[in-house]
Scaffold this motif. Structure first.
Motif, PDB file in Angstrom:
ATOM      1  N   LYS A  28     -12.102 -13.595   5.243  1.00 57.65           N
ATOM      2  CA  LYS A  28     -11.357 -13.094   4.275  1.00 57.65           C
ATOM      3  C   LYS A  28     -11.505 -11.681   4.274  1.00 57.65           C
ATOM      4  N   GLU A  29     -12.647 -11.039   4.584  1.00 57.23           N
ATOM      5  CA  GLU A  29     -12.630  -9.374   4.917  1.00 57.23           C
ATOM      6  C   GLU A  29     -11.955  -9.027   6.235  1.00 57.23           C
ATOM      7  N   GLU A  30     -11.756  -9.866   7.200  1.00 60.50           N
ATOM      8  CA  GLU A  30     -11.069  -9.526   8.363  1.00 60.50           C
ATOM      9  C   GLU A  30      -9.594  -9.449   8.262  1.00 60.50           C
ATOM     10  N   LYS A  31      -9.263 -10.394   7.299  1.00 64.00           N
ATOM     11  CA  LYS A  31      -7.807 -10.583   7.019  1.00 64.00           C
ATOM     12  C   LYS A  31      -7.394  -9.327   6.112  1.00 64.00           C
ATOM     13  N   HIS A  56       1.607 -12.514  10.282  1.00 58.63           N
ATOM     14  CA  HIS A  56       1.357 -13.541  11.116  1.00 58.63           C
ATOM     15  C   HIS A  56       1.441 -13.214  12.491  1.00 58.63           C
ATOM     16  N   ARG A  57       2.671 -12.530  12.694  1.00 60.27           N
ATOM     17  CA  ARG A  57       3.149 -12.115  14.099  1.00 60.27           C
ATOM     18  C   ARG A  57       2.237 -11.056  14.830  1.00 60.27           C
ATOM     19  N   GLN A  58       1.967  -9.919  14.121  1.00 55.97           N
ATOM     20  CA  GLN A  58       1.230  -8.742  14.589  1.00 55.97           C
ATOM     21  C   GLN A  58      -0.361  -8.896  14.569  1.00 55.97           C
ATOM     22  N   LYS A  59      -0.559  -9.342  13.534  1.00 52.96           N
ATOM     23  CA  LYS A  59      -2.131  -9.293  13.379  1.00 52.96           C
ATOM     24  C   LYS A  59      -2.928 -10.644  13.109  1.00 52.96           C
ATOM     25  N   GLY A  60      -2.119 -11.833  13.494  1.00 53.92           N
ATOM     26  CA  GLY A  60      -2.799 -13.027  13.420  1.00 53.92           C
ATOM     27  C   GLY A  60      -3.273 -13.750  12.284  1.00 53.92           C
ATOM     28  N   VAL A  61      -2.778 -13.166  11.295  1.00 51.90           N
ATOM     29  CA  VAL A  61      -3.073 -13.645   9.963  1.00 51.90           C
ATOM     30  C   VAL A  61      -2.170 -14.828   9.499  1.00 51.90           C
ATOM     31  N   THR A  62      -2.786 -15.978   9.087  1.00 48.39           N
ATOM     32  CA  THR A  62      -1.756 -17.035   8.708  1.00 48.39           C
ATOM     33  C   THR A  62      -0.914 -16.438   7.521  1.00 48.39           C
ATOM     34  N   MET A  63       0.169 -17.171   7.475  1.00 47.46           N
ATOM     35  CA  MET A  63       1.064 -16.723   6.519  1.00 47.46           C
ATOM     36  C   MET A  63       0.802 -16.978   5.092  1.00 47.46           C
ATOM     37  N   ASN A  64       0.191 -18.232   4.812  1.00 44.78           N
ATOM     38  CA  ASN A  64      -0.457 -18.488   3.517  1.00 44.78           C
ATOM     39  C   ASN A  64      -1.560 -17.932   3.006  1.00 44.78           C
ATOM     40  N   THR A  65      -2.098 -16.874   3.932  1.00 41.88           N
ATOM     41  CA  THR A  65      -3.300 -16.256   3.330  1.00 41.88           C
ATOM     42  C   THR A  65      -2.994 -14.569   3.189  1.00 41.88           C
ATOM     43  N   VAL A  66      -1.988 -14.438   3.607  1.00 47.56           N
ATOM     44  CA  VAL A  66      -1.427 -12.976   3.615  1.00 47.56           C
ATOM     45  C   VAL A  66      -1.516 -12.080   2.384  1.00 47.56           C
ATOM     46  N   LYS A  67      -0.800 -13.133   1.313  1.00 44.26           N
ATOM     47  CA  LYS A  67      -0.821 -12.520  -0.098  1.00 44.26           C
ATOM     48  C   LYS A  67      -2.399 -12.223  -0.677  1.00 44.26           C
ATOM     49  N   GLU A  68      -3.125 -12.962  -0.413  1.00 43.63           N
ATOM     50  CA  GLU A  68      -4.511 -12.822  -0.898  1.00 43.63           C
ATOM     51  C   GLU A  68      -5.004 -11.696  -0.327  1.00 43.63           C
ATOM     52  N   ALA A  69      -4.724 -11.654   0.905  1.00 40.53           N
ATOM     53  CA  ALA A  69      -5.644 -10.471   1.596  1.00 40.53           C
ATOM     54  C   ALA A  69      -4.777  -9.085   1.087  1.00 40.53           C
ATOM     55  N   VAL A  70      -3.496  -9.056   0.807  1.00 36.50           N
ATOM     56  CA  VAL A  70      -2.843  -7.804   0.503  1.00 36.50           C
ATOM     57  C   VAL A  70      -3.220  -7.572  -1.208  1.00 36.50           C
ATOM     58  N   MET A  71      -3.430  -8.490  -1.896  1.00 33.07           N
ATOM     59  CA  MET A  71      -3.637  -8.616  -3.380  1.00 33.07           C
ATOM     60  C   MET A  71      -5.199  -7.722  -3.305  1.00 33.07           C
ATOM     61  N   GLU A  72      -6.025  -8.282  -2.460  1.00 28.75           N
ATOM     62  CA  GLU A  72      -7.300  -7.766  -2.398  1.00 28.75           C
ATOM     63  C   GLU A  72      -7.280  -6.293  -2.105  1.00 28.75           C
ATOM     64  N   ASN A  73      -6.391  -5.965  -1.336  1.00 27.20           N
ATOM     65  CA  ASN A  73      -6.294  -4.401  -1.206  1.00 27.20           C
ATOM     66  C   ASN A  73      -5.806  -3.749  -2.332  1.00 27.20           C
ATOM     67  N   VAL A  74      -4.693  -4.369  -3.108  1.00 25.25           N
ATOM     68  CA  VAL A  74      -4.343  -3.821  -4.192  1.00 25.25           C
ATOM     69  C   VAL A  74      -5.390  -3.572  -5.368  1.00 25.25           C
ATOM     70  N   TYR A  75      -6.146  -4.624  -5.346  1.00 22.89           N
ATOM     71  CA  TYR A  75      -7.335  -4.548  -6.495  1.00 22.89           C
ATOM     72  C   TYR A  75      -8.454  -3.488  -6.225  1.00 22.89           C
ATOM     73  N   GLU A  76      -8.509  -3.355  -4.784  1.00 20.84           N
ATOM     74  CA  GLU A  76      -9.518  -1.957  -4.126  1.00 20.84           C
ATOM     75  C   GLU A  76      -8.971  -0.661  -4.215  1.00 20.84           C
ATOM     76  N   SER A  77      -7.600  -0.758  -4.632  1.00 24.42           N
ATOM     77  CA  SER A  77      -7.049   0.667  -4.848  1.00 24.42           C
ATOM     78  C   SER A  77      -6.630   1.171  -3.490  1.00 24.42           C
ATOM     79  N   PHE A  78      -6.696   0.354  -2.242  1.00 26.98           N
ATOM     80  CA  PHE A  78      -6.213   0.865  -0.912  1.00 26.98           C
ATOM     81  C   PHE A  78      -4.686   0.619  -0.777  1.00 26.98           C
ATOM     82  N   VAL A  79      -4.054  -0.142  -1.343  1.00 29.04           N
ATOM     83  CA  VAL A  79      -2.521  -0.428  -1.255  1.00 29.04           C
ATOM     84  C   VAL A  79      -1.804  -0.136  -2.645  1.00 29.04           C
ATOM     85  N   ASP A  80      -0.764   0.422  -2.555  1.00 29.00           N
ATOM     86  CA  ASP A  80       0.009   0.697  -3.901  1.00 29.00           C
ATOM     87  C   ASP A  80       1.257  -0.515  -4.104  1.00 29.00           C
TER      88      ASP A  80
END
Length: 225
Positions: A28-31, A56-80
């Motif tokens: 999860k952290e790697e994603k 999925h294409r550039q970072k090897g993250v499966t498509m159905n887990t991208v949203k969770e990874a992005v939202m985790e960054n949002v919660y951590e204030s790294f992503v706007d």
């Protein structure tokens, strides 16, 4: 699969990058880190659908887990993120991530400093509470006398039970001895309880702490008739 090193924009460290690995999936952290790297590299806003494809294409993250990874960054204030028209966009810039890390580091430092201050205060309070409680000959003697009086009281109670139906004179003598022992024990108990009340009001300690520090039973009480 091929293995190489890359510089993570999220952590600033060299990290192994496993391309098309079939041996193990990403944690999860790697994603989260990979999706944050992607947004920092692009430095532009994207929809979640676009991020799922690029992740999925550039970072090897499966498509159905991208949203969770992005939202985790949002919660951590790294992503706007913000809604523009009918679309919700996501973006990240290195300067924002660096600022977030600095802010978090400052917060952690303040929490550590506060914990150290609290620890020092507790140590000082403990030292204050222990002051004057050192084991002394007078205290040991008083405790021994109190224990002896209690043992004597118990012994006389047992003797009284044995002779209860016997010689009235002996019974009277034992009764008087019991009264003397009881009164003596109660005087010591009164002294101890007075000291206990003074210590509690001055140092704000509990009954349990007082009993433990002075090695006195918590259920210490007057001996009733």
């Amino acid at each position: 699969s091929s293995r190489s090193l890359r510089i993570s924009k999220a952590t600033g460290k060299k990290e192994p990058f496993l391309q098309m690995s079939k041996k193990r999936g990403l944690s999860k952290e790697e994603k989260r880190v990979r999706m944050l790297d992607l947004l920092m590299e692009k430095q532009a806003p994207f929809t979640m659908k676009e991020l799922e494809t690029m992740g999925h294409r550039q970072k090897g993250v499966t498509m159905n887990t991208v949203k969770e990874a992005v939202m985790e960054n949002v919660y951590e204030s790294f992503v706007d993120t913000d809604k523009v028209g009918t679309q919700t966009l996501f973006w990240a810039f290195p300067s924002k991530a660096a600022h977030t890390r600095r802010t978090r580091l400052e917060t952690l430092r303040e929490e550590i400093a506060r914990a150290e201050r609290d620890r020092a205060e507790l140590r000082k309070r403990r030292a204050d509470l222990l002051q004057g409680r050192e084991s002394t000959d007078e205290r040991r003697t008083a405790q021994e006398e109190l224990d002896a009086l209690r043992r004597g009281h118990t012994e006389r109670q047992n003797e009284l039970q044995v002779y209860r139906d016997n010689d009235p004179a002996i019974l009277q003598q034992l009764g008087q001895a019991i009264v003397v022992a009881r009164d003596s024990a109660n005087r010591w108990t009164d002294n101890i309880l007075s000291v206990k009340q003074w210590v509690k009001s001055k140092f704000f300690i509990s009954d349990a702490d007082f009993a433990r520090q002075f090695e006195i039973p918590e259920d210490l009480d007057y001996i009733e008739e």
